[in-house]
Design an enzyme around this catalytic site. Structure first.
Site, short mmCIF file in Angstrom:
data_model
loop_
_atom_site.label_atom_id
_atom_site.label_comp_id
_atom_site.label_asym_id
_atom_site.label_seq_id
_atom_site.Cartn_x
_atom_site.Cartn_y
_atom_site.Cartn_z
N HIS A 35 0.83 -1.22 0.00
CA HIS A 35 0.00 0.00 0.00
C HIS A 35 0.86 1.26 0.00
O HIS A 35 1.97 1.26 0.52
CB HIS A 35 -1.01 0.00 1.15
CG HIS A 35 -0.46 0.27 2.53
ND1 HIS A 35 -1.03 -0.25 3.67
CD2 HIS A 35 0.59 1.02 2.98
CE1 HIS A 35 -0.36 0.17 4.73
NE2 HIS A 35 0.63 0.94 4.34
N GLU B 252 -5.10 0.28 0.21
CA GLU B 252 -4.83 -1.14 0.42
C GLU B 252 -5.00 -1.91 -0.90
O GLU B 252 -5.58 -1.39 -1.85
CB GLU B 252 -5.79 -1.68 1.48
CG GLU B 252 -5.69 -0.99 2.84
CD GLU B 252 -4.41 -1.32 3.62
OE1 GLU B 252 -3.39 -1.70 3.01
OE2 GLU B 252 -4.43 -1.17 4.86
C1 F6R Z 1 1.70 6.67 6.34
C2 F6R Z 1 1.28 5.90 5.19
C3 F6R Z 1 1.66 4.47 5.01
C4 F6R Z 1 3.07 4.14 5.50
C5 F6R Z 1 3.34 2.66 5.36
C6 F6R Z 1 4.69 2.28 5.87
O1 F6R Z 1 1.19 8.00 6.28
O2 F6R Z 1 0.56 6.41 4.41
O3 F6R Z 1 1.57 4.15 3.65
O4 F6R Z 1 4.00 4.88 4.76
O5 F6R Z 1 2.36 1.95 6.07
O6 F6R Z 1 4.75 2.50 7.24
P1 F6R Z 1 6.15 2.40 8.01
O7 F6R Z 1 7.00 3.46 7.41
O8 F6R Z 1 5.83 2.68 9.44
O9 F6R Z 1 6.68 1.05 7.75
#
Ligand code: F6R
Length: 263
Positions: free
Chosen positions: A139, A144
């Site tokens: 995503h 999703e």
């Molecule tokens: C956050 C977002 C998500 C995150 C992704 C990765 O604003 O839109 O797409 O970038 O879930 O999250 P991390 O960086 O915590 O692994």
């Protein structure tokens, strides 16, 4: 699509910030940033804040738009994206809070809040530089798998994998909100430049699918293959399942002088 492989997460942040600063320079202080939450952009944002502090980047009139927000947790909640953006973007980069926008996941009319968000992005002329992380399920934002590739800001239900991945930020998985407001894939694709950062082995499969797999709603980030100015910056762990690693490394090592980043 430009793919840059770095030795570690710190370097990913430095290269991503240098790339953003290069794009921002001719735009000037009114640059419009699209910002993500989560672990991935932490080093990038810290490095951008350092560039602002050293006078190498002027964000004095910049606007920022967050990608997403949980539904039903109030602004001051420590895990609300309003709060996280305040701590990782607005304060360290010295942005005017009035120009920093996060979707209103606490609105009584969520659909109207989504429309208002799209209008606010349009009102400033669109996003110049969109920062992205990626979920382990591919995503971007909270689009999703099976999200429409042309979707706009709307309400989404988080996938089981995302609830599991984000449980680390809450006391238990049951506390992770099930719903969110997120910019759509069409909204993200309207940004004039996109910089996606990813680190760690749990992102390796999604990164390989997004860069080298087919364009498919099953890996929503793969829509970036259609973006004219998308840069994906990964550490060697997140690059592990790519098949063209040597090509990406050779390309970056042999950039023409005018394209080389000063990092
Ligand atoms: C956050 C977002 C998500 C995150 C992704 C990765 O604003 O839109 O797409 O970038 O879930 O999250 P991390 O960086 O915590 O692994």
């Amino acid at each position: 699509m430009e793919v840059i492989i770095c030795p570690n997460a710190q370097r990913v942040g430095e290269v991503a910030a240098a790339k953003a600063a290069r794009i921002a320079a001719p735009i000037g202080p009114k640059v419009v940033l699209g910002v993500a939450t989560g672990s991935s952009p932490v080093q990038t944002f810290a490095e951008l804040a350092r560039l602002v502090a050293s006078g190498d980047l002027d964000l004095s009139e910049a606007s920022a738009f967050a990608l997403d927000e949980y539904v039903g947790i109030p602004e001051g909640h420590p895990e609300s994206y309003h709060e996280i953006i305040r701590q990782t973007v607005t304060e360290p980069m010295g942005l005017d809070p009035a120009r920093v926008h996060v979707p209103d996941g606490f609105a009584t009319d969520l659909q109207a809040a989504c429309r208002a968000y799209e209008d606010a992005i349009k009102a400033v002329g669109g996003v110049d530089i969109q920062f992205l992380g990626i979920g382990s399920n591919g995503h971007i934002g909270f689009n999703e798998p099976t999200s429409s590739l042309s979707s706009r800001t709307r309400i989404k239900t988080l996938a089981a994998k995302t609830l599991e991945d984000n449980a680390r930020f809450f006391d238990s998985i049951d506390d992770v909100p099930r719903h969110c407001l997120t910019q759509g894939l069409g909204t993200i694709m309207d940004a004039r430049n996109v910089i996606l950062v990813a680190t760690g082995t749990n992102k390796a499969h999604a990164i390989a699918q997004v860069i080298e797999g087919p364009i498919t709603a099953m890996y929503p980030g793969s829509v970036l293959q259609l973006h004219p100015h998308a840069t994906i910056i990964v550490d060697s762990d997140a690059a592990a399942e790519l098949t063209l690693i040597d090509y990406y490394k050779a390309t970056y090592a042999n950039l023409p002088a005018w394209q080389r980043l000063d990092v």
